[in-house]
Design a protein around this motif. Structure first.
Motif, PDB file in Angstrom:
ATOM      1  N   MET A 128       0.825  -1.206   0.000  1.00  0.00           N
ATOM      2  CA  MET A 128       0.000   0.000   0.000  1.00  0.00           C
ATOM      3  C   MET A 128       0.863   1.262   0.000  1.00  0.00           C
ATOM      4  N   LEU A 129       1.979   1.220   0.726  1.00  0.00           N
ATOM      5  CA  LEU A 129       2.878   2.372   0.729  1.00  0.00           C
ATOM      6  C   LEU A 129       3.481   2.603  -0.662  1.00  0.00           C
ATOM      7  N   VAL A 130       3.837   1.501  -1.328  1.00  0.00           N
ATOM      8  CA  VAL A 130       4.385   1.635  -2.684  1.00  0.00           C
ATOM      9  C   VAL A 130       3.342   2.239  -3.618  1.00  0.00           C
ATOM     10  N   ILE A 131       2.107   1.758  -3.524  1.00  0.00           N
ATOM     11  CA  ILE A 131       1.047   2.284  -4.386  1.00  0.00           C
ATOM     12  C   ILE A 131       0.762   3.744  -4.065  1.00  0.00           C
ATOM     13  N   SER A 132       0.805   4.099  -2.785  1.00  0.00           N
ATOM     14  CA  SER A 132       0.568   5.494  -2.408  1.00  0.00           C
ATOM     15  C   SER A 132       1.656   6.415  -2.945  1.00  0.00           C
ATOM     16  N   MET A 133       2.885   5.904  -3.054  1.00  0.00           N
ATOM     17  CA  MET A 133       3.960   6.711  -3.623  1.00  0.00           C
ATOM     18  C   MET A 133       3.733   6.977  -5.108  1.00  0.00           C
ATOM     19  N   MET A 134       3.047   6.063  -5.780  1.00  0.00           N
ATOM     20  CA  MET A 134       2.728   6.276  -7.184  1.00  0.00           C
ATOM     21  C   MET A 134       1.749   7.425  -7.363  1.00  0.00           C
ATOM     22  N   MET A 135       0.914   7.658  -6.372  1.00  0.00           N
ATOM     23  CA  MET A 135      -0.096   8.713  -6.467  1.00  0.00           C
ATOM     24  C   MET A 135       0.422  10.067  -5.997  1.00  0.00           C
ATOM     25  N   LEU A 136       1.670  10.130  -5.573  1.00  0.00           N
ATOM     26  CA  LEU A 136       2.240  11.383  -5.076  1.00  0.00           C
ATOM     27  C   LEU A 136       2.953  12.104  -6.217  1.00  0.00           C
ATOM     28  N   PRO A 137       2.450  13.236  -6.680  1.00  0.00           N
ATOM     29  CA  PRO A 137       3.108  13.954  -7.788  1.00  0.00           C
ATOM     30  C   PRO A 137       4.489  14.444  -7.369  1.00  0.00           C
ATOM     31  N   PRO A 138       5.470  14.409  -8.267  1.00  0.00           N
ATOM     32  CA  PRO A 138       6.819  14.882  -7.905  1.00  0.00           C
ATOM     33  C   PRO A 138       6.854  16.371  -7.589  1.00  0.00           C
ATOM     34  N   GLN A 139       5.890  17.133  -8.121  1.00  0.00           N
ATOM     35  CA  GLN A 139       5.880  18.571  -7.851  1.00  0.00           C
ATOM     36  C   GLN A 139       5.592  18.882  -6.384  1.00  0.00           C
ATOM     37  N   VAL A 140       4.997  17.927  -5.675  1.00  0.00           N
ATOM     38  CA  VAL A 140       4.650  18.169  -4.274  1.00  0.00           C
ATOM     39  C   VAL A 140       5.898  18.230  -3.401  1.00  0.00           C
ATOM     40  N   ILE A 141       6.903  17.426  -3.728  1.00  0.00           N
ATOM     41  CA  ILE A 141       8.096  17.335  -2.883  1.00  0.00           C
ATOM     42  C   ILE A 141       9.308  17.989  -3.532  1.00  0.00           C
ATOM     43  N   ILE A 142       9.110  18.726  -4.629  1.00  0.00           N
ATOM     44  CA  ILE A 142      10.267  19.241  -5.358  1.00  0.00           C
ATOM     45  C   ILE A 142      11.016  20.301  -4.560  1.00  0.00           C
ATOM     46  N   ILE A 143      10.322  21.109  -3.748  1.00  0.00           N
ATOM     47  CA  ILE A 143      10.998  22.177  -3.001  1.00  0.00           C
ATOM     48  C   ILE A 143      11.912  21.604  -1.914  1.00  0.00           C
ATOM     49  N   PRO A 144      11.416  20.717  -1.032  1.00  0.00           N
ATOM     50  CA  PRO A 144      12.358  20.149  -0.033  1.00  0.00           C
ATOM     51  C   PRO A 144      13.462  19.312  -0.677  1.00  0.00           C
ATOM     52  N   MET A 145      13.154  18.607  -1.768  1.00  0.00           N
ATOM     53  CA  MET A 145      14.186  17.826  -2.433  1.00  0.00           C
ATOM     54  C   MET A 145      15.253  18.727  -3.051  1.00  0.00           C
ATOM     55  N   TYR A 146      14.838  19.834  -3.627  1.00  0.00           N
ATOM     56  CA  TYR A 146      15.819  20.754  -4.206  1.00  0.00           C
ATOM     57  C   TYR A 146      16.698  21.375  -3.122  1.00  0.00           C
TER      58      TYR A 146
END
Length: 297
Positions: A128-146
């Motif tokens: 379920m965690l793997v599937i939930s990661m598929m539904m997470l757009p990369p734009q949501v975490i781009i600021i902390p990742m950058y």
């Protein structure tokens, strides 16, 4: 004495109206199905033909309504290769797509194997965690990742922030491989265990040879994604032209006041050609891998 009546040569047996209607209906269905196929093929092919023809036009003709080049300007492709940085963008794209694909496959296969064949507490939760990661757009975490890659590790202006995370698996690849590995009968694994094989050896000697179509599908998906990726290089490598990829470098062909559309189309053809060739030679494994992932859930 029995009289034998021979059928006259060259005379056909009469066809009933029902058979005639069935033949006519079959012919109309054949024409309808193939007409739709031809229309769909033209719908997807004509844009590529337009790009190819425009790439072989002169600069002045590219802006006209003409569809066929007056003179075939094959030198446009040489001009594209002579563009400063184009070969560097090509090399960067090969490194990004090739290395990223290898890392994704190597890191995703063991996880998918564990989720498909191992019985352990929390397996469904992990899926379920793997599937939930598929539904997470990369734009949501781009600021902390950058901020992490640029400020903490000082890797801004390179492609490493895009390549290194692939060594930790990809949610879509894990899910697709897990679905494919579920189609492999457990009897093969049990027989290998009886022969004294451990889990790692079973994965390498039994599972991987049988999972080649699924691995090929995942590898192609990842390769196409990395080759066409524009968002990632724009975020991390935009400030360093030496780290640009082909998808982002195409922007340099568009000037502020004038755009050489013939050269832009020629560069577009050179960017699309490797992807088309890879898919053409690997389409059988790709289609087989994608098809078998949905056989058993």
């Amino acid at each position: 004495m029995t009289q034998v009546l021979d059928k006259p040569v060259g005379v056909r047996a009469p066809v009933s109206p029902a058979a005639r209607t069935a033949r006519r209906r079959a012919a109309l269905e054949w024409v309808a199905v193939h007409s739709l196929g031809v229309a769909a093929a033209l719908f997807f092919t004509l844009p590529f033909v337009f790009v190819l023809l425009t790439s072989l036009m002169s600069d002045s003709q590219a802006l006209s309504r003409d569809l066929i080049p007056h003179t075939w300007e094959w030198g446009n492709y040489r001009k594209v290769f002579d563009t400063p940085g184009f070969l560097t963008w090509w090399r960067n794209t090969l490194v990004y797509a090739g290395l990223g694909t290898v890392l994704t496959v190597v890191s995703s296969v063991p996880v998918a194997y564990a989720l498909a064949k191992f019985r352990f507490r929390g397996r469904n939760l992990s899926l379920m965690l793997v599937i939930s990661m598929m539904m997470l757009p990369p734009q949501v975490i781009i600021i902390p990742m950058y901020l992490f890659w640029a400020k903490q590790l000082d890797l801004a202006g390179t492609l490493w922030p895009l390549i290194v995370p692939m060594a930790f698996g990809d949610a879509f690849s894990i899910f697709l491989l897990r679905q494919f590995l579920m189609t492999i009968p457990n009897e093969y694994l049990d027989a290998a265990k009886v022969d004294g094989c451990g889990d790692l050896r079973i994965l390498l000697k039994v599972v991987l040879p049988m999972a080649r179509p699924g691995i090929a599908a995942v590898a192609l998906f990842q390769f196409f994604y990395a080759w066409n990726d524009y968002f990632g290089p724009q975020i991390y490598a935009s400030e360093n032209p030496g780290a640009w990829t082909l998808s982002y470098g195409l922007e340099s062909f568009k000037g502020a006041h004038h755009t050489d559309w013939n050269l832009t189309m020629a560069a577009t053809v050179l960017v699309m050609a490797p992807v088309i060739l890879v898919f053409f030679f690997a389409q059988r494994a790709f289609v087989e891998g994608v098809t078998l992932t949905g056989v058993k859930g």
